[in-house]
Write an enzyme that holds these catalytic residues in place. Structure first.
Site, PDB file in Angstrom:
ATOM      1  N   ALA A  41      42.576  30.871  31.265  1.00 52.70           N
ATOM      2  CA  ALA A  41      41.752  29.666  31.174  1.00 52.70           C
ATOM      3  C   ALA A  41      41.471  29.337  29.713  1.00 52.70           C
ATOM      4  O   ALA A  41      41.233  30.231  28.894  1.00 52.70           O
ATOM      5  CB  ALA A  41      40.439  29.864  31.920  1.00 52.70           C
ATOM      6  N   THR A  42      41.470  28.055  29.408  1.00 55.43           N
ATOM      7  CA  THR A  42      41.170  27.610  28.046  1.00 55.43           C
ATOM      8  C   THR A  42      39.811  28.133  27.593  1.00 55.43           C
ATOM      9  O   THR A  42      39.656  28.581  26.452  1.00 55.43           O
ATOM     10  CB  THR A  42      41.212  26.069  27.958  1.00 55.43           C
ATOM     11  OG1 THR A  42      42.502  25.623  28.364  1.00 55.43           O
ATOM     12  CG2 THR A  42      40.919  25.587  26.555  1.00 55.43           C
ATOM     13  N   GLY A  43      38.832  28.100  28.473  1.00 53.41           N
ATOM     14  CA  GLY A  43      37.500  28.592  28.113  1.00 53.41           C
ATOM     15  C   GLY A  43      37.513  30.050  27.679  1.00 53.41           C
ATOM     16  O   GLY A  43      36.842  30.430  26.715  1.00 53.41           O
ATOM     17  N   MET A  45      40.235  31.572  26.511  1.00 53.03           N
ATOM     18  CA  MET A  45      41.026  31.614  25.280  1.00 53.03           C
ATOM     19  C   MET A  45      40.146  31.328  24.070  1.00 53.03           C
ATOM     20  O   MET A  45      40.254  31.991  23.036  1.00 53.03           O
ATOM     21  CB  MET A  45      42.191  30.627  25.341  1.00 53.03           C
ATOM     22  CG  MET A  45      43.113  30.725  24.135  1.00 53.03           C
ATOM     23  SD  MET A  45      44.298  29.370  24.060  1.00 53.03           S
ATOM     24  CE  MET A  45      43.225  28.025  23.530  1.00 53.03           C
ATOM     25  N   VAL A  46      39.240  30.352  24.206  1.00 56.88           N
ATOM     26  CA  VAL A  46      38.310  30.045  23.114  1.00 56.88           C
ATOM     27  C   VAL A  46      37.502  31.288  22.756  1.00 56.88           C
ATOM     28  O   VAL A  46      37.366  31.644  21.581  1.00 56.88           O
ATOM     29  CB  VAL A  46      37.378  28.870  23.493  1.00 56.88           C
ATOM     30  CG1 VAL A  46      36.267  28.707  22.465  1.00 56.88           C
ATOM     31  CG2 VAL A  46      38.169  27.575  23.626  1.00 56.88           C
ATOM     32  N   GLU A  50      37.425  33.298  19.211  1.00 53.61           N
ATOM     33  CA  GLU A  50      36.162  33.524  18.503  1.00 53.61           C
ATOM     34  C   GLU A  50      35.968  35.011  18.213  1.00 53.61           C
ATOM     35  O   GLU A  50      35.530  35.390  17.122  1.00 53.61           O
ATOM     36  CB  GLU A  50      34.988  33.010  19.332  1.00 53.61           C
ATOM     37  CG  GLU A  50      34.844  31.517  19.319  1.00 53.61           C
ATOM     38  CD  GLU A  50      33.473  31.081  19.800  1.00 53.61           C
ATOM     39  OE1 GLU A  50      32.556  30.996  18.961  1.00 53.61           O
ATOM     40  OE2 GLU A  50      33.327  30.838  21.015  1.00 53.61           O
ATOM     41  N   HIS A  76      45.632  24.281  23.257  1.00 50.77           N
ATOM     42  CA  HIS A  76      46.049  25.248  24.272  1.00 50.77           C
ATOM     43  C   HIS A  76      47.340  24.679  24.840  1.00 50.77           C
ATOM     44  O   HIS A  76      47.330  23.839  25.724  1.00 50.77           O
ATOM     45  CB  HIS A  76      45.000  25.431  25.355  1.00 50.77           C
ATOM     46  CG  HIS A  76      45.293  26.607  26.254  1.00 50.77           C
ATOM     47  ND1 HIS A  76      44.458  26.979  27.268  1.00 50.77           N
ATOM     48  CD2 HIS A  76      46.336  27.477  26.279  1.00 50.77           C
ATOM     49  CE1 HIS A  76      44.962  28.036  27.886  1.00 50.77           C
ATOM     50  NE2 HIS A  76      46.112  28.351  27.305  1.00 50.77           N
ATOM     51  N   ARG A 120      32.673  29.152  11.833  1.00 52.22           N
ATOM     52  CA  ARG A 120      31.527  29.956  12.236  1.00 52.22           C
ATOM     53  C   ARG A 120      30.467  29.860  11.152  1.00 52.22           C
ATOM     54  O   ARG A 120      30.789  29.785   9.970  1.00 52.22           O
ATOM     55  CB  ARG A 120      31.927  31.426  12.448  1.00 52.22           C
ATOM     56  CG  ARG A 120      33.015  31.586  13.514  1.00 52.22           C
ATOM     57  CD  ARG A 120      33.239  33.029  13.907  1.00 52.22           C
ATOM     58  NE  ARG A 120      32.110  33.586  14.629  1.00 52.22           N
ATOM     59  CZ  ARG A 120      31.819  33.292  15.892  1.00 52.22           C
ATOM     60  NH1 ARG A 120      32.561  32.447  16.586  1.00 52.22           N
ATOM     61  NH2 ARG A 120      30.773  33.838  16.481  1.00 52.22           N
TER      62      ARG A 120
END
Length: 136
Positions: A41-43, A45-46, A50, A76, A120
């Site tokens: 999932a892209t979420g 992967m983020v 991070e 993505h 960041r």
């Protein structure tokens, strides 16, 4: 932040994608997600990207400091199957006051899956926590 937090810092991290990091697991209460294929999932992967950035600068932070994601700007562009290994390469390309910008790339066994940048902010953990709203 220590003086050692400068441009040019590089870090590589690998991550084996478990079955519970696929699209249907992202928000199981959302039927649109649960109907999707079992791919990274892209979420998630983020979060993995991070994490690699956090690891890259961990030793360059003073005691009590943390870094918070403030901006993501990456693609993505290919699916990754559970069990495959993702390799994330990050490089610090700018340090401006307390903002750290990374160039990122990620690939699996078959394709480049992501390229772009991530930023960041470095802040004292106690200062950050003191700004959080209290829930009654």
């Amino acid at each position: 932040m220590k003086d050692s937090l400068t441009t040019g810092i590089e870090h590589t991290m690998t991550y084996v994608v478990p079955g519970n990091r696929t699209v249907p697991n992202l928000l199981p209460e959302a039927s649109d997600f649960t109907a999707m294929p079992e791919v990274l999932a892209t979420g998630y992967m983020v979060g993995i990207i991070e994490w690699a950035c956090m690891e890259a600068i961990r030793d360059h932070l003073d005691e009590g400091e943390i870094s918070l994601g403030t901006h993501v700007n990456f693609s993505h562009q290919a699916p990754t199957m559970p069990g495959d290994t993702v390799t994330i390469e990050v490089k610090v390309i700018a340090v401006e006051k307390r903002a750290v910008t990374f160039e990122i790339s990620a690939r699996d066994s078959y394709n480049t899956i992501s390229v772009g940048t991530h930023q960041r902010g470095v802040i004292g953990k106690e200062k950050f926590e003191s700004r959080l709203p209290t829930v009654s």
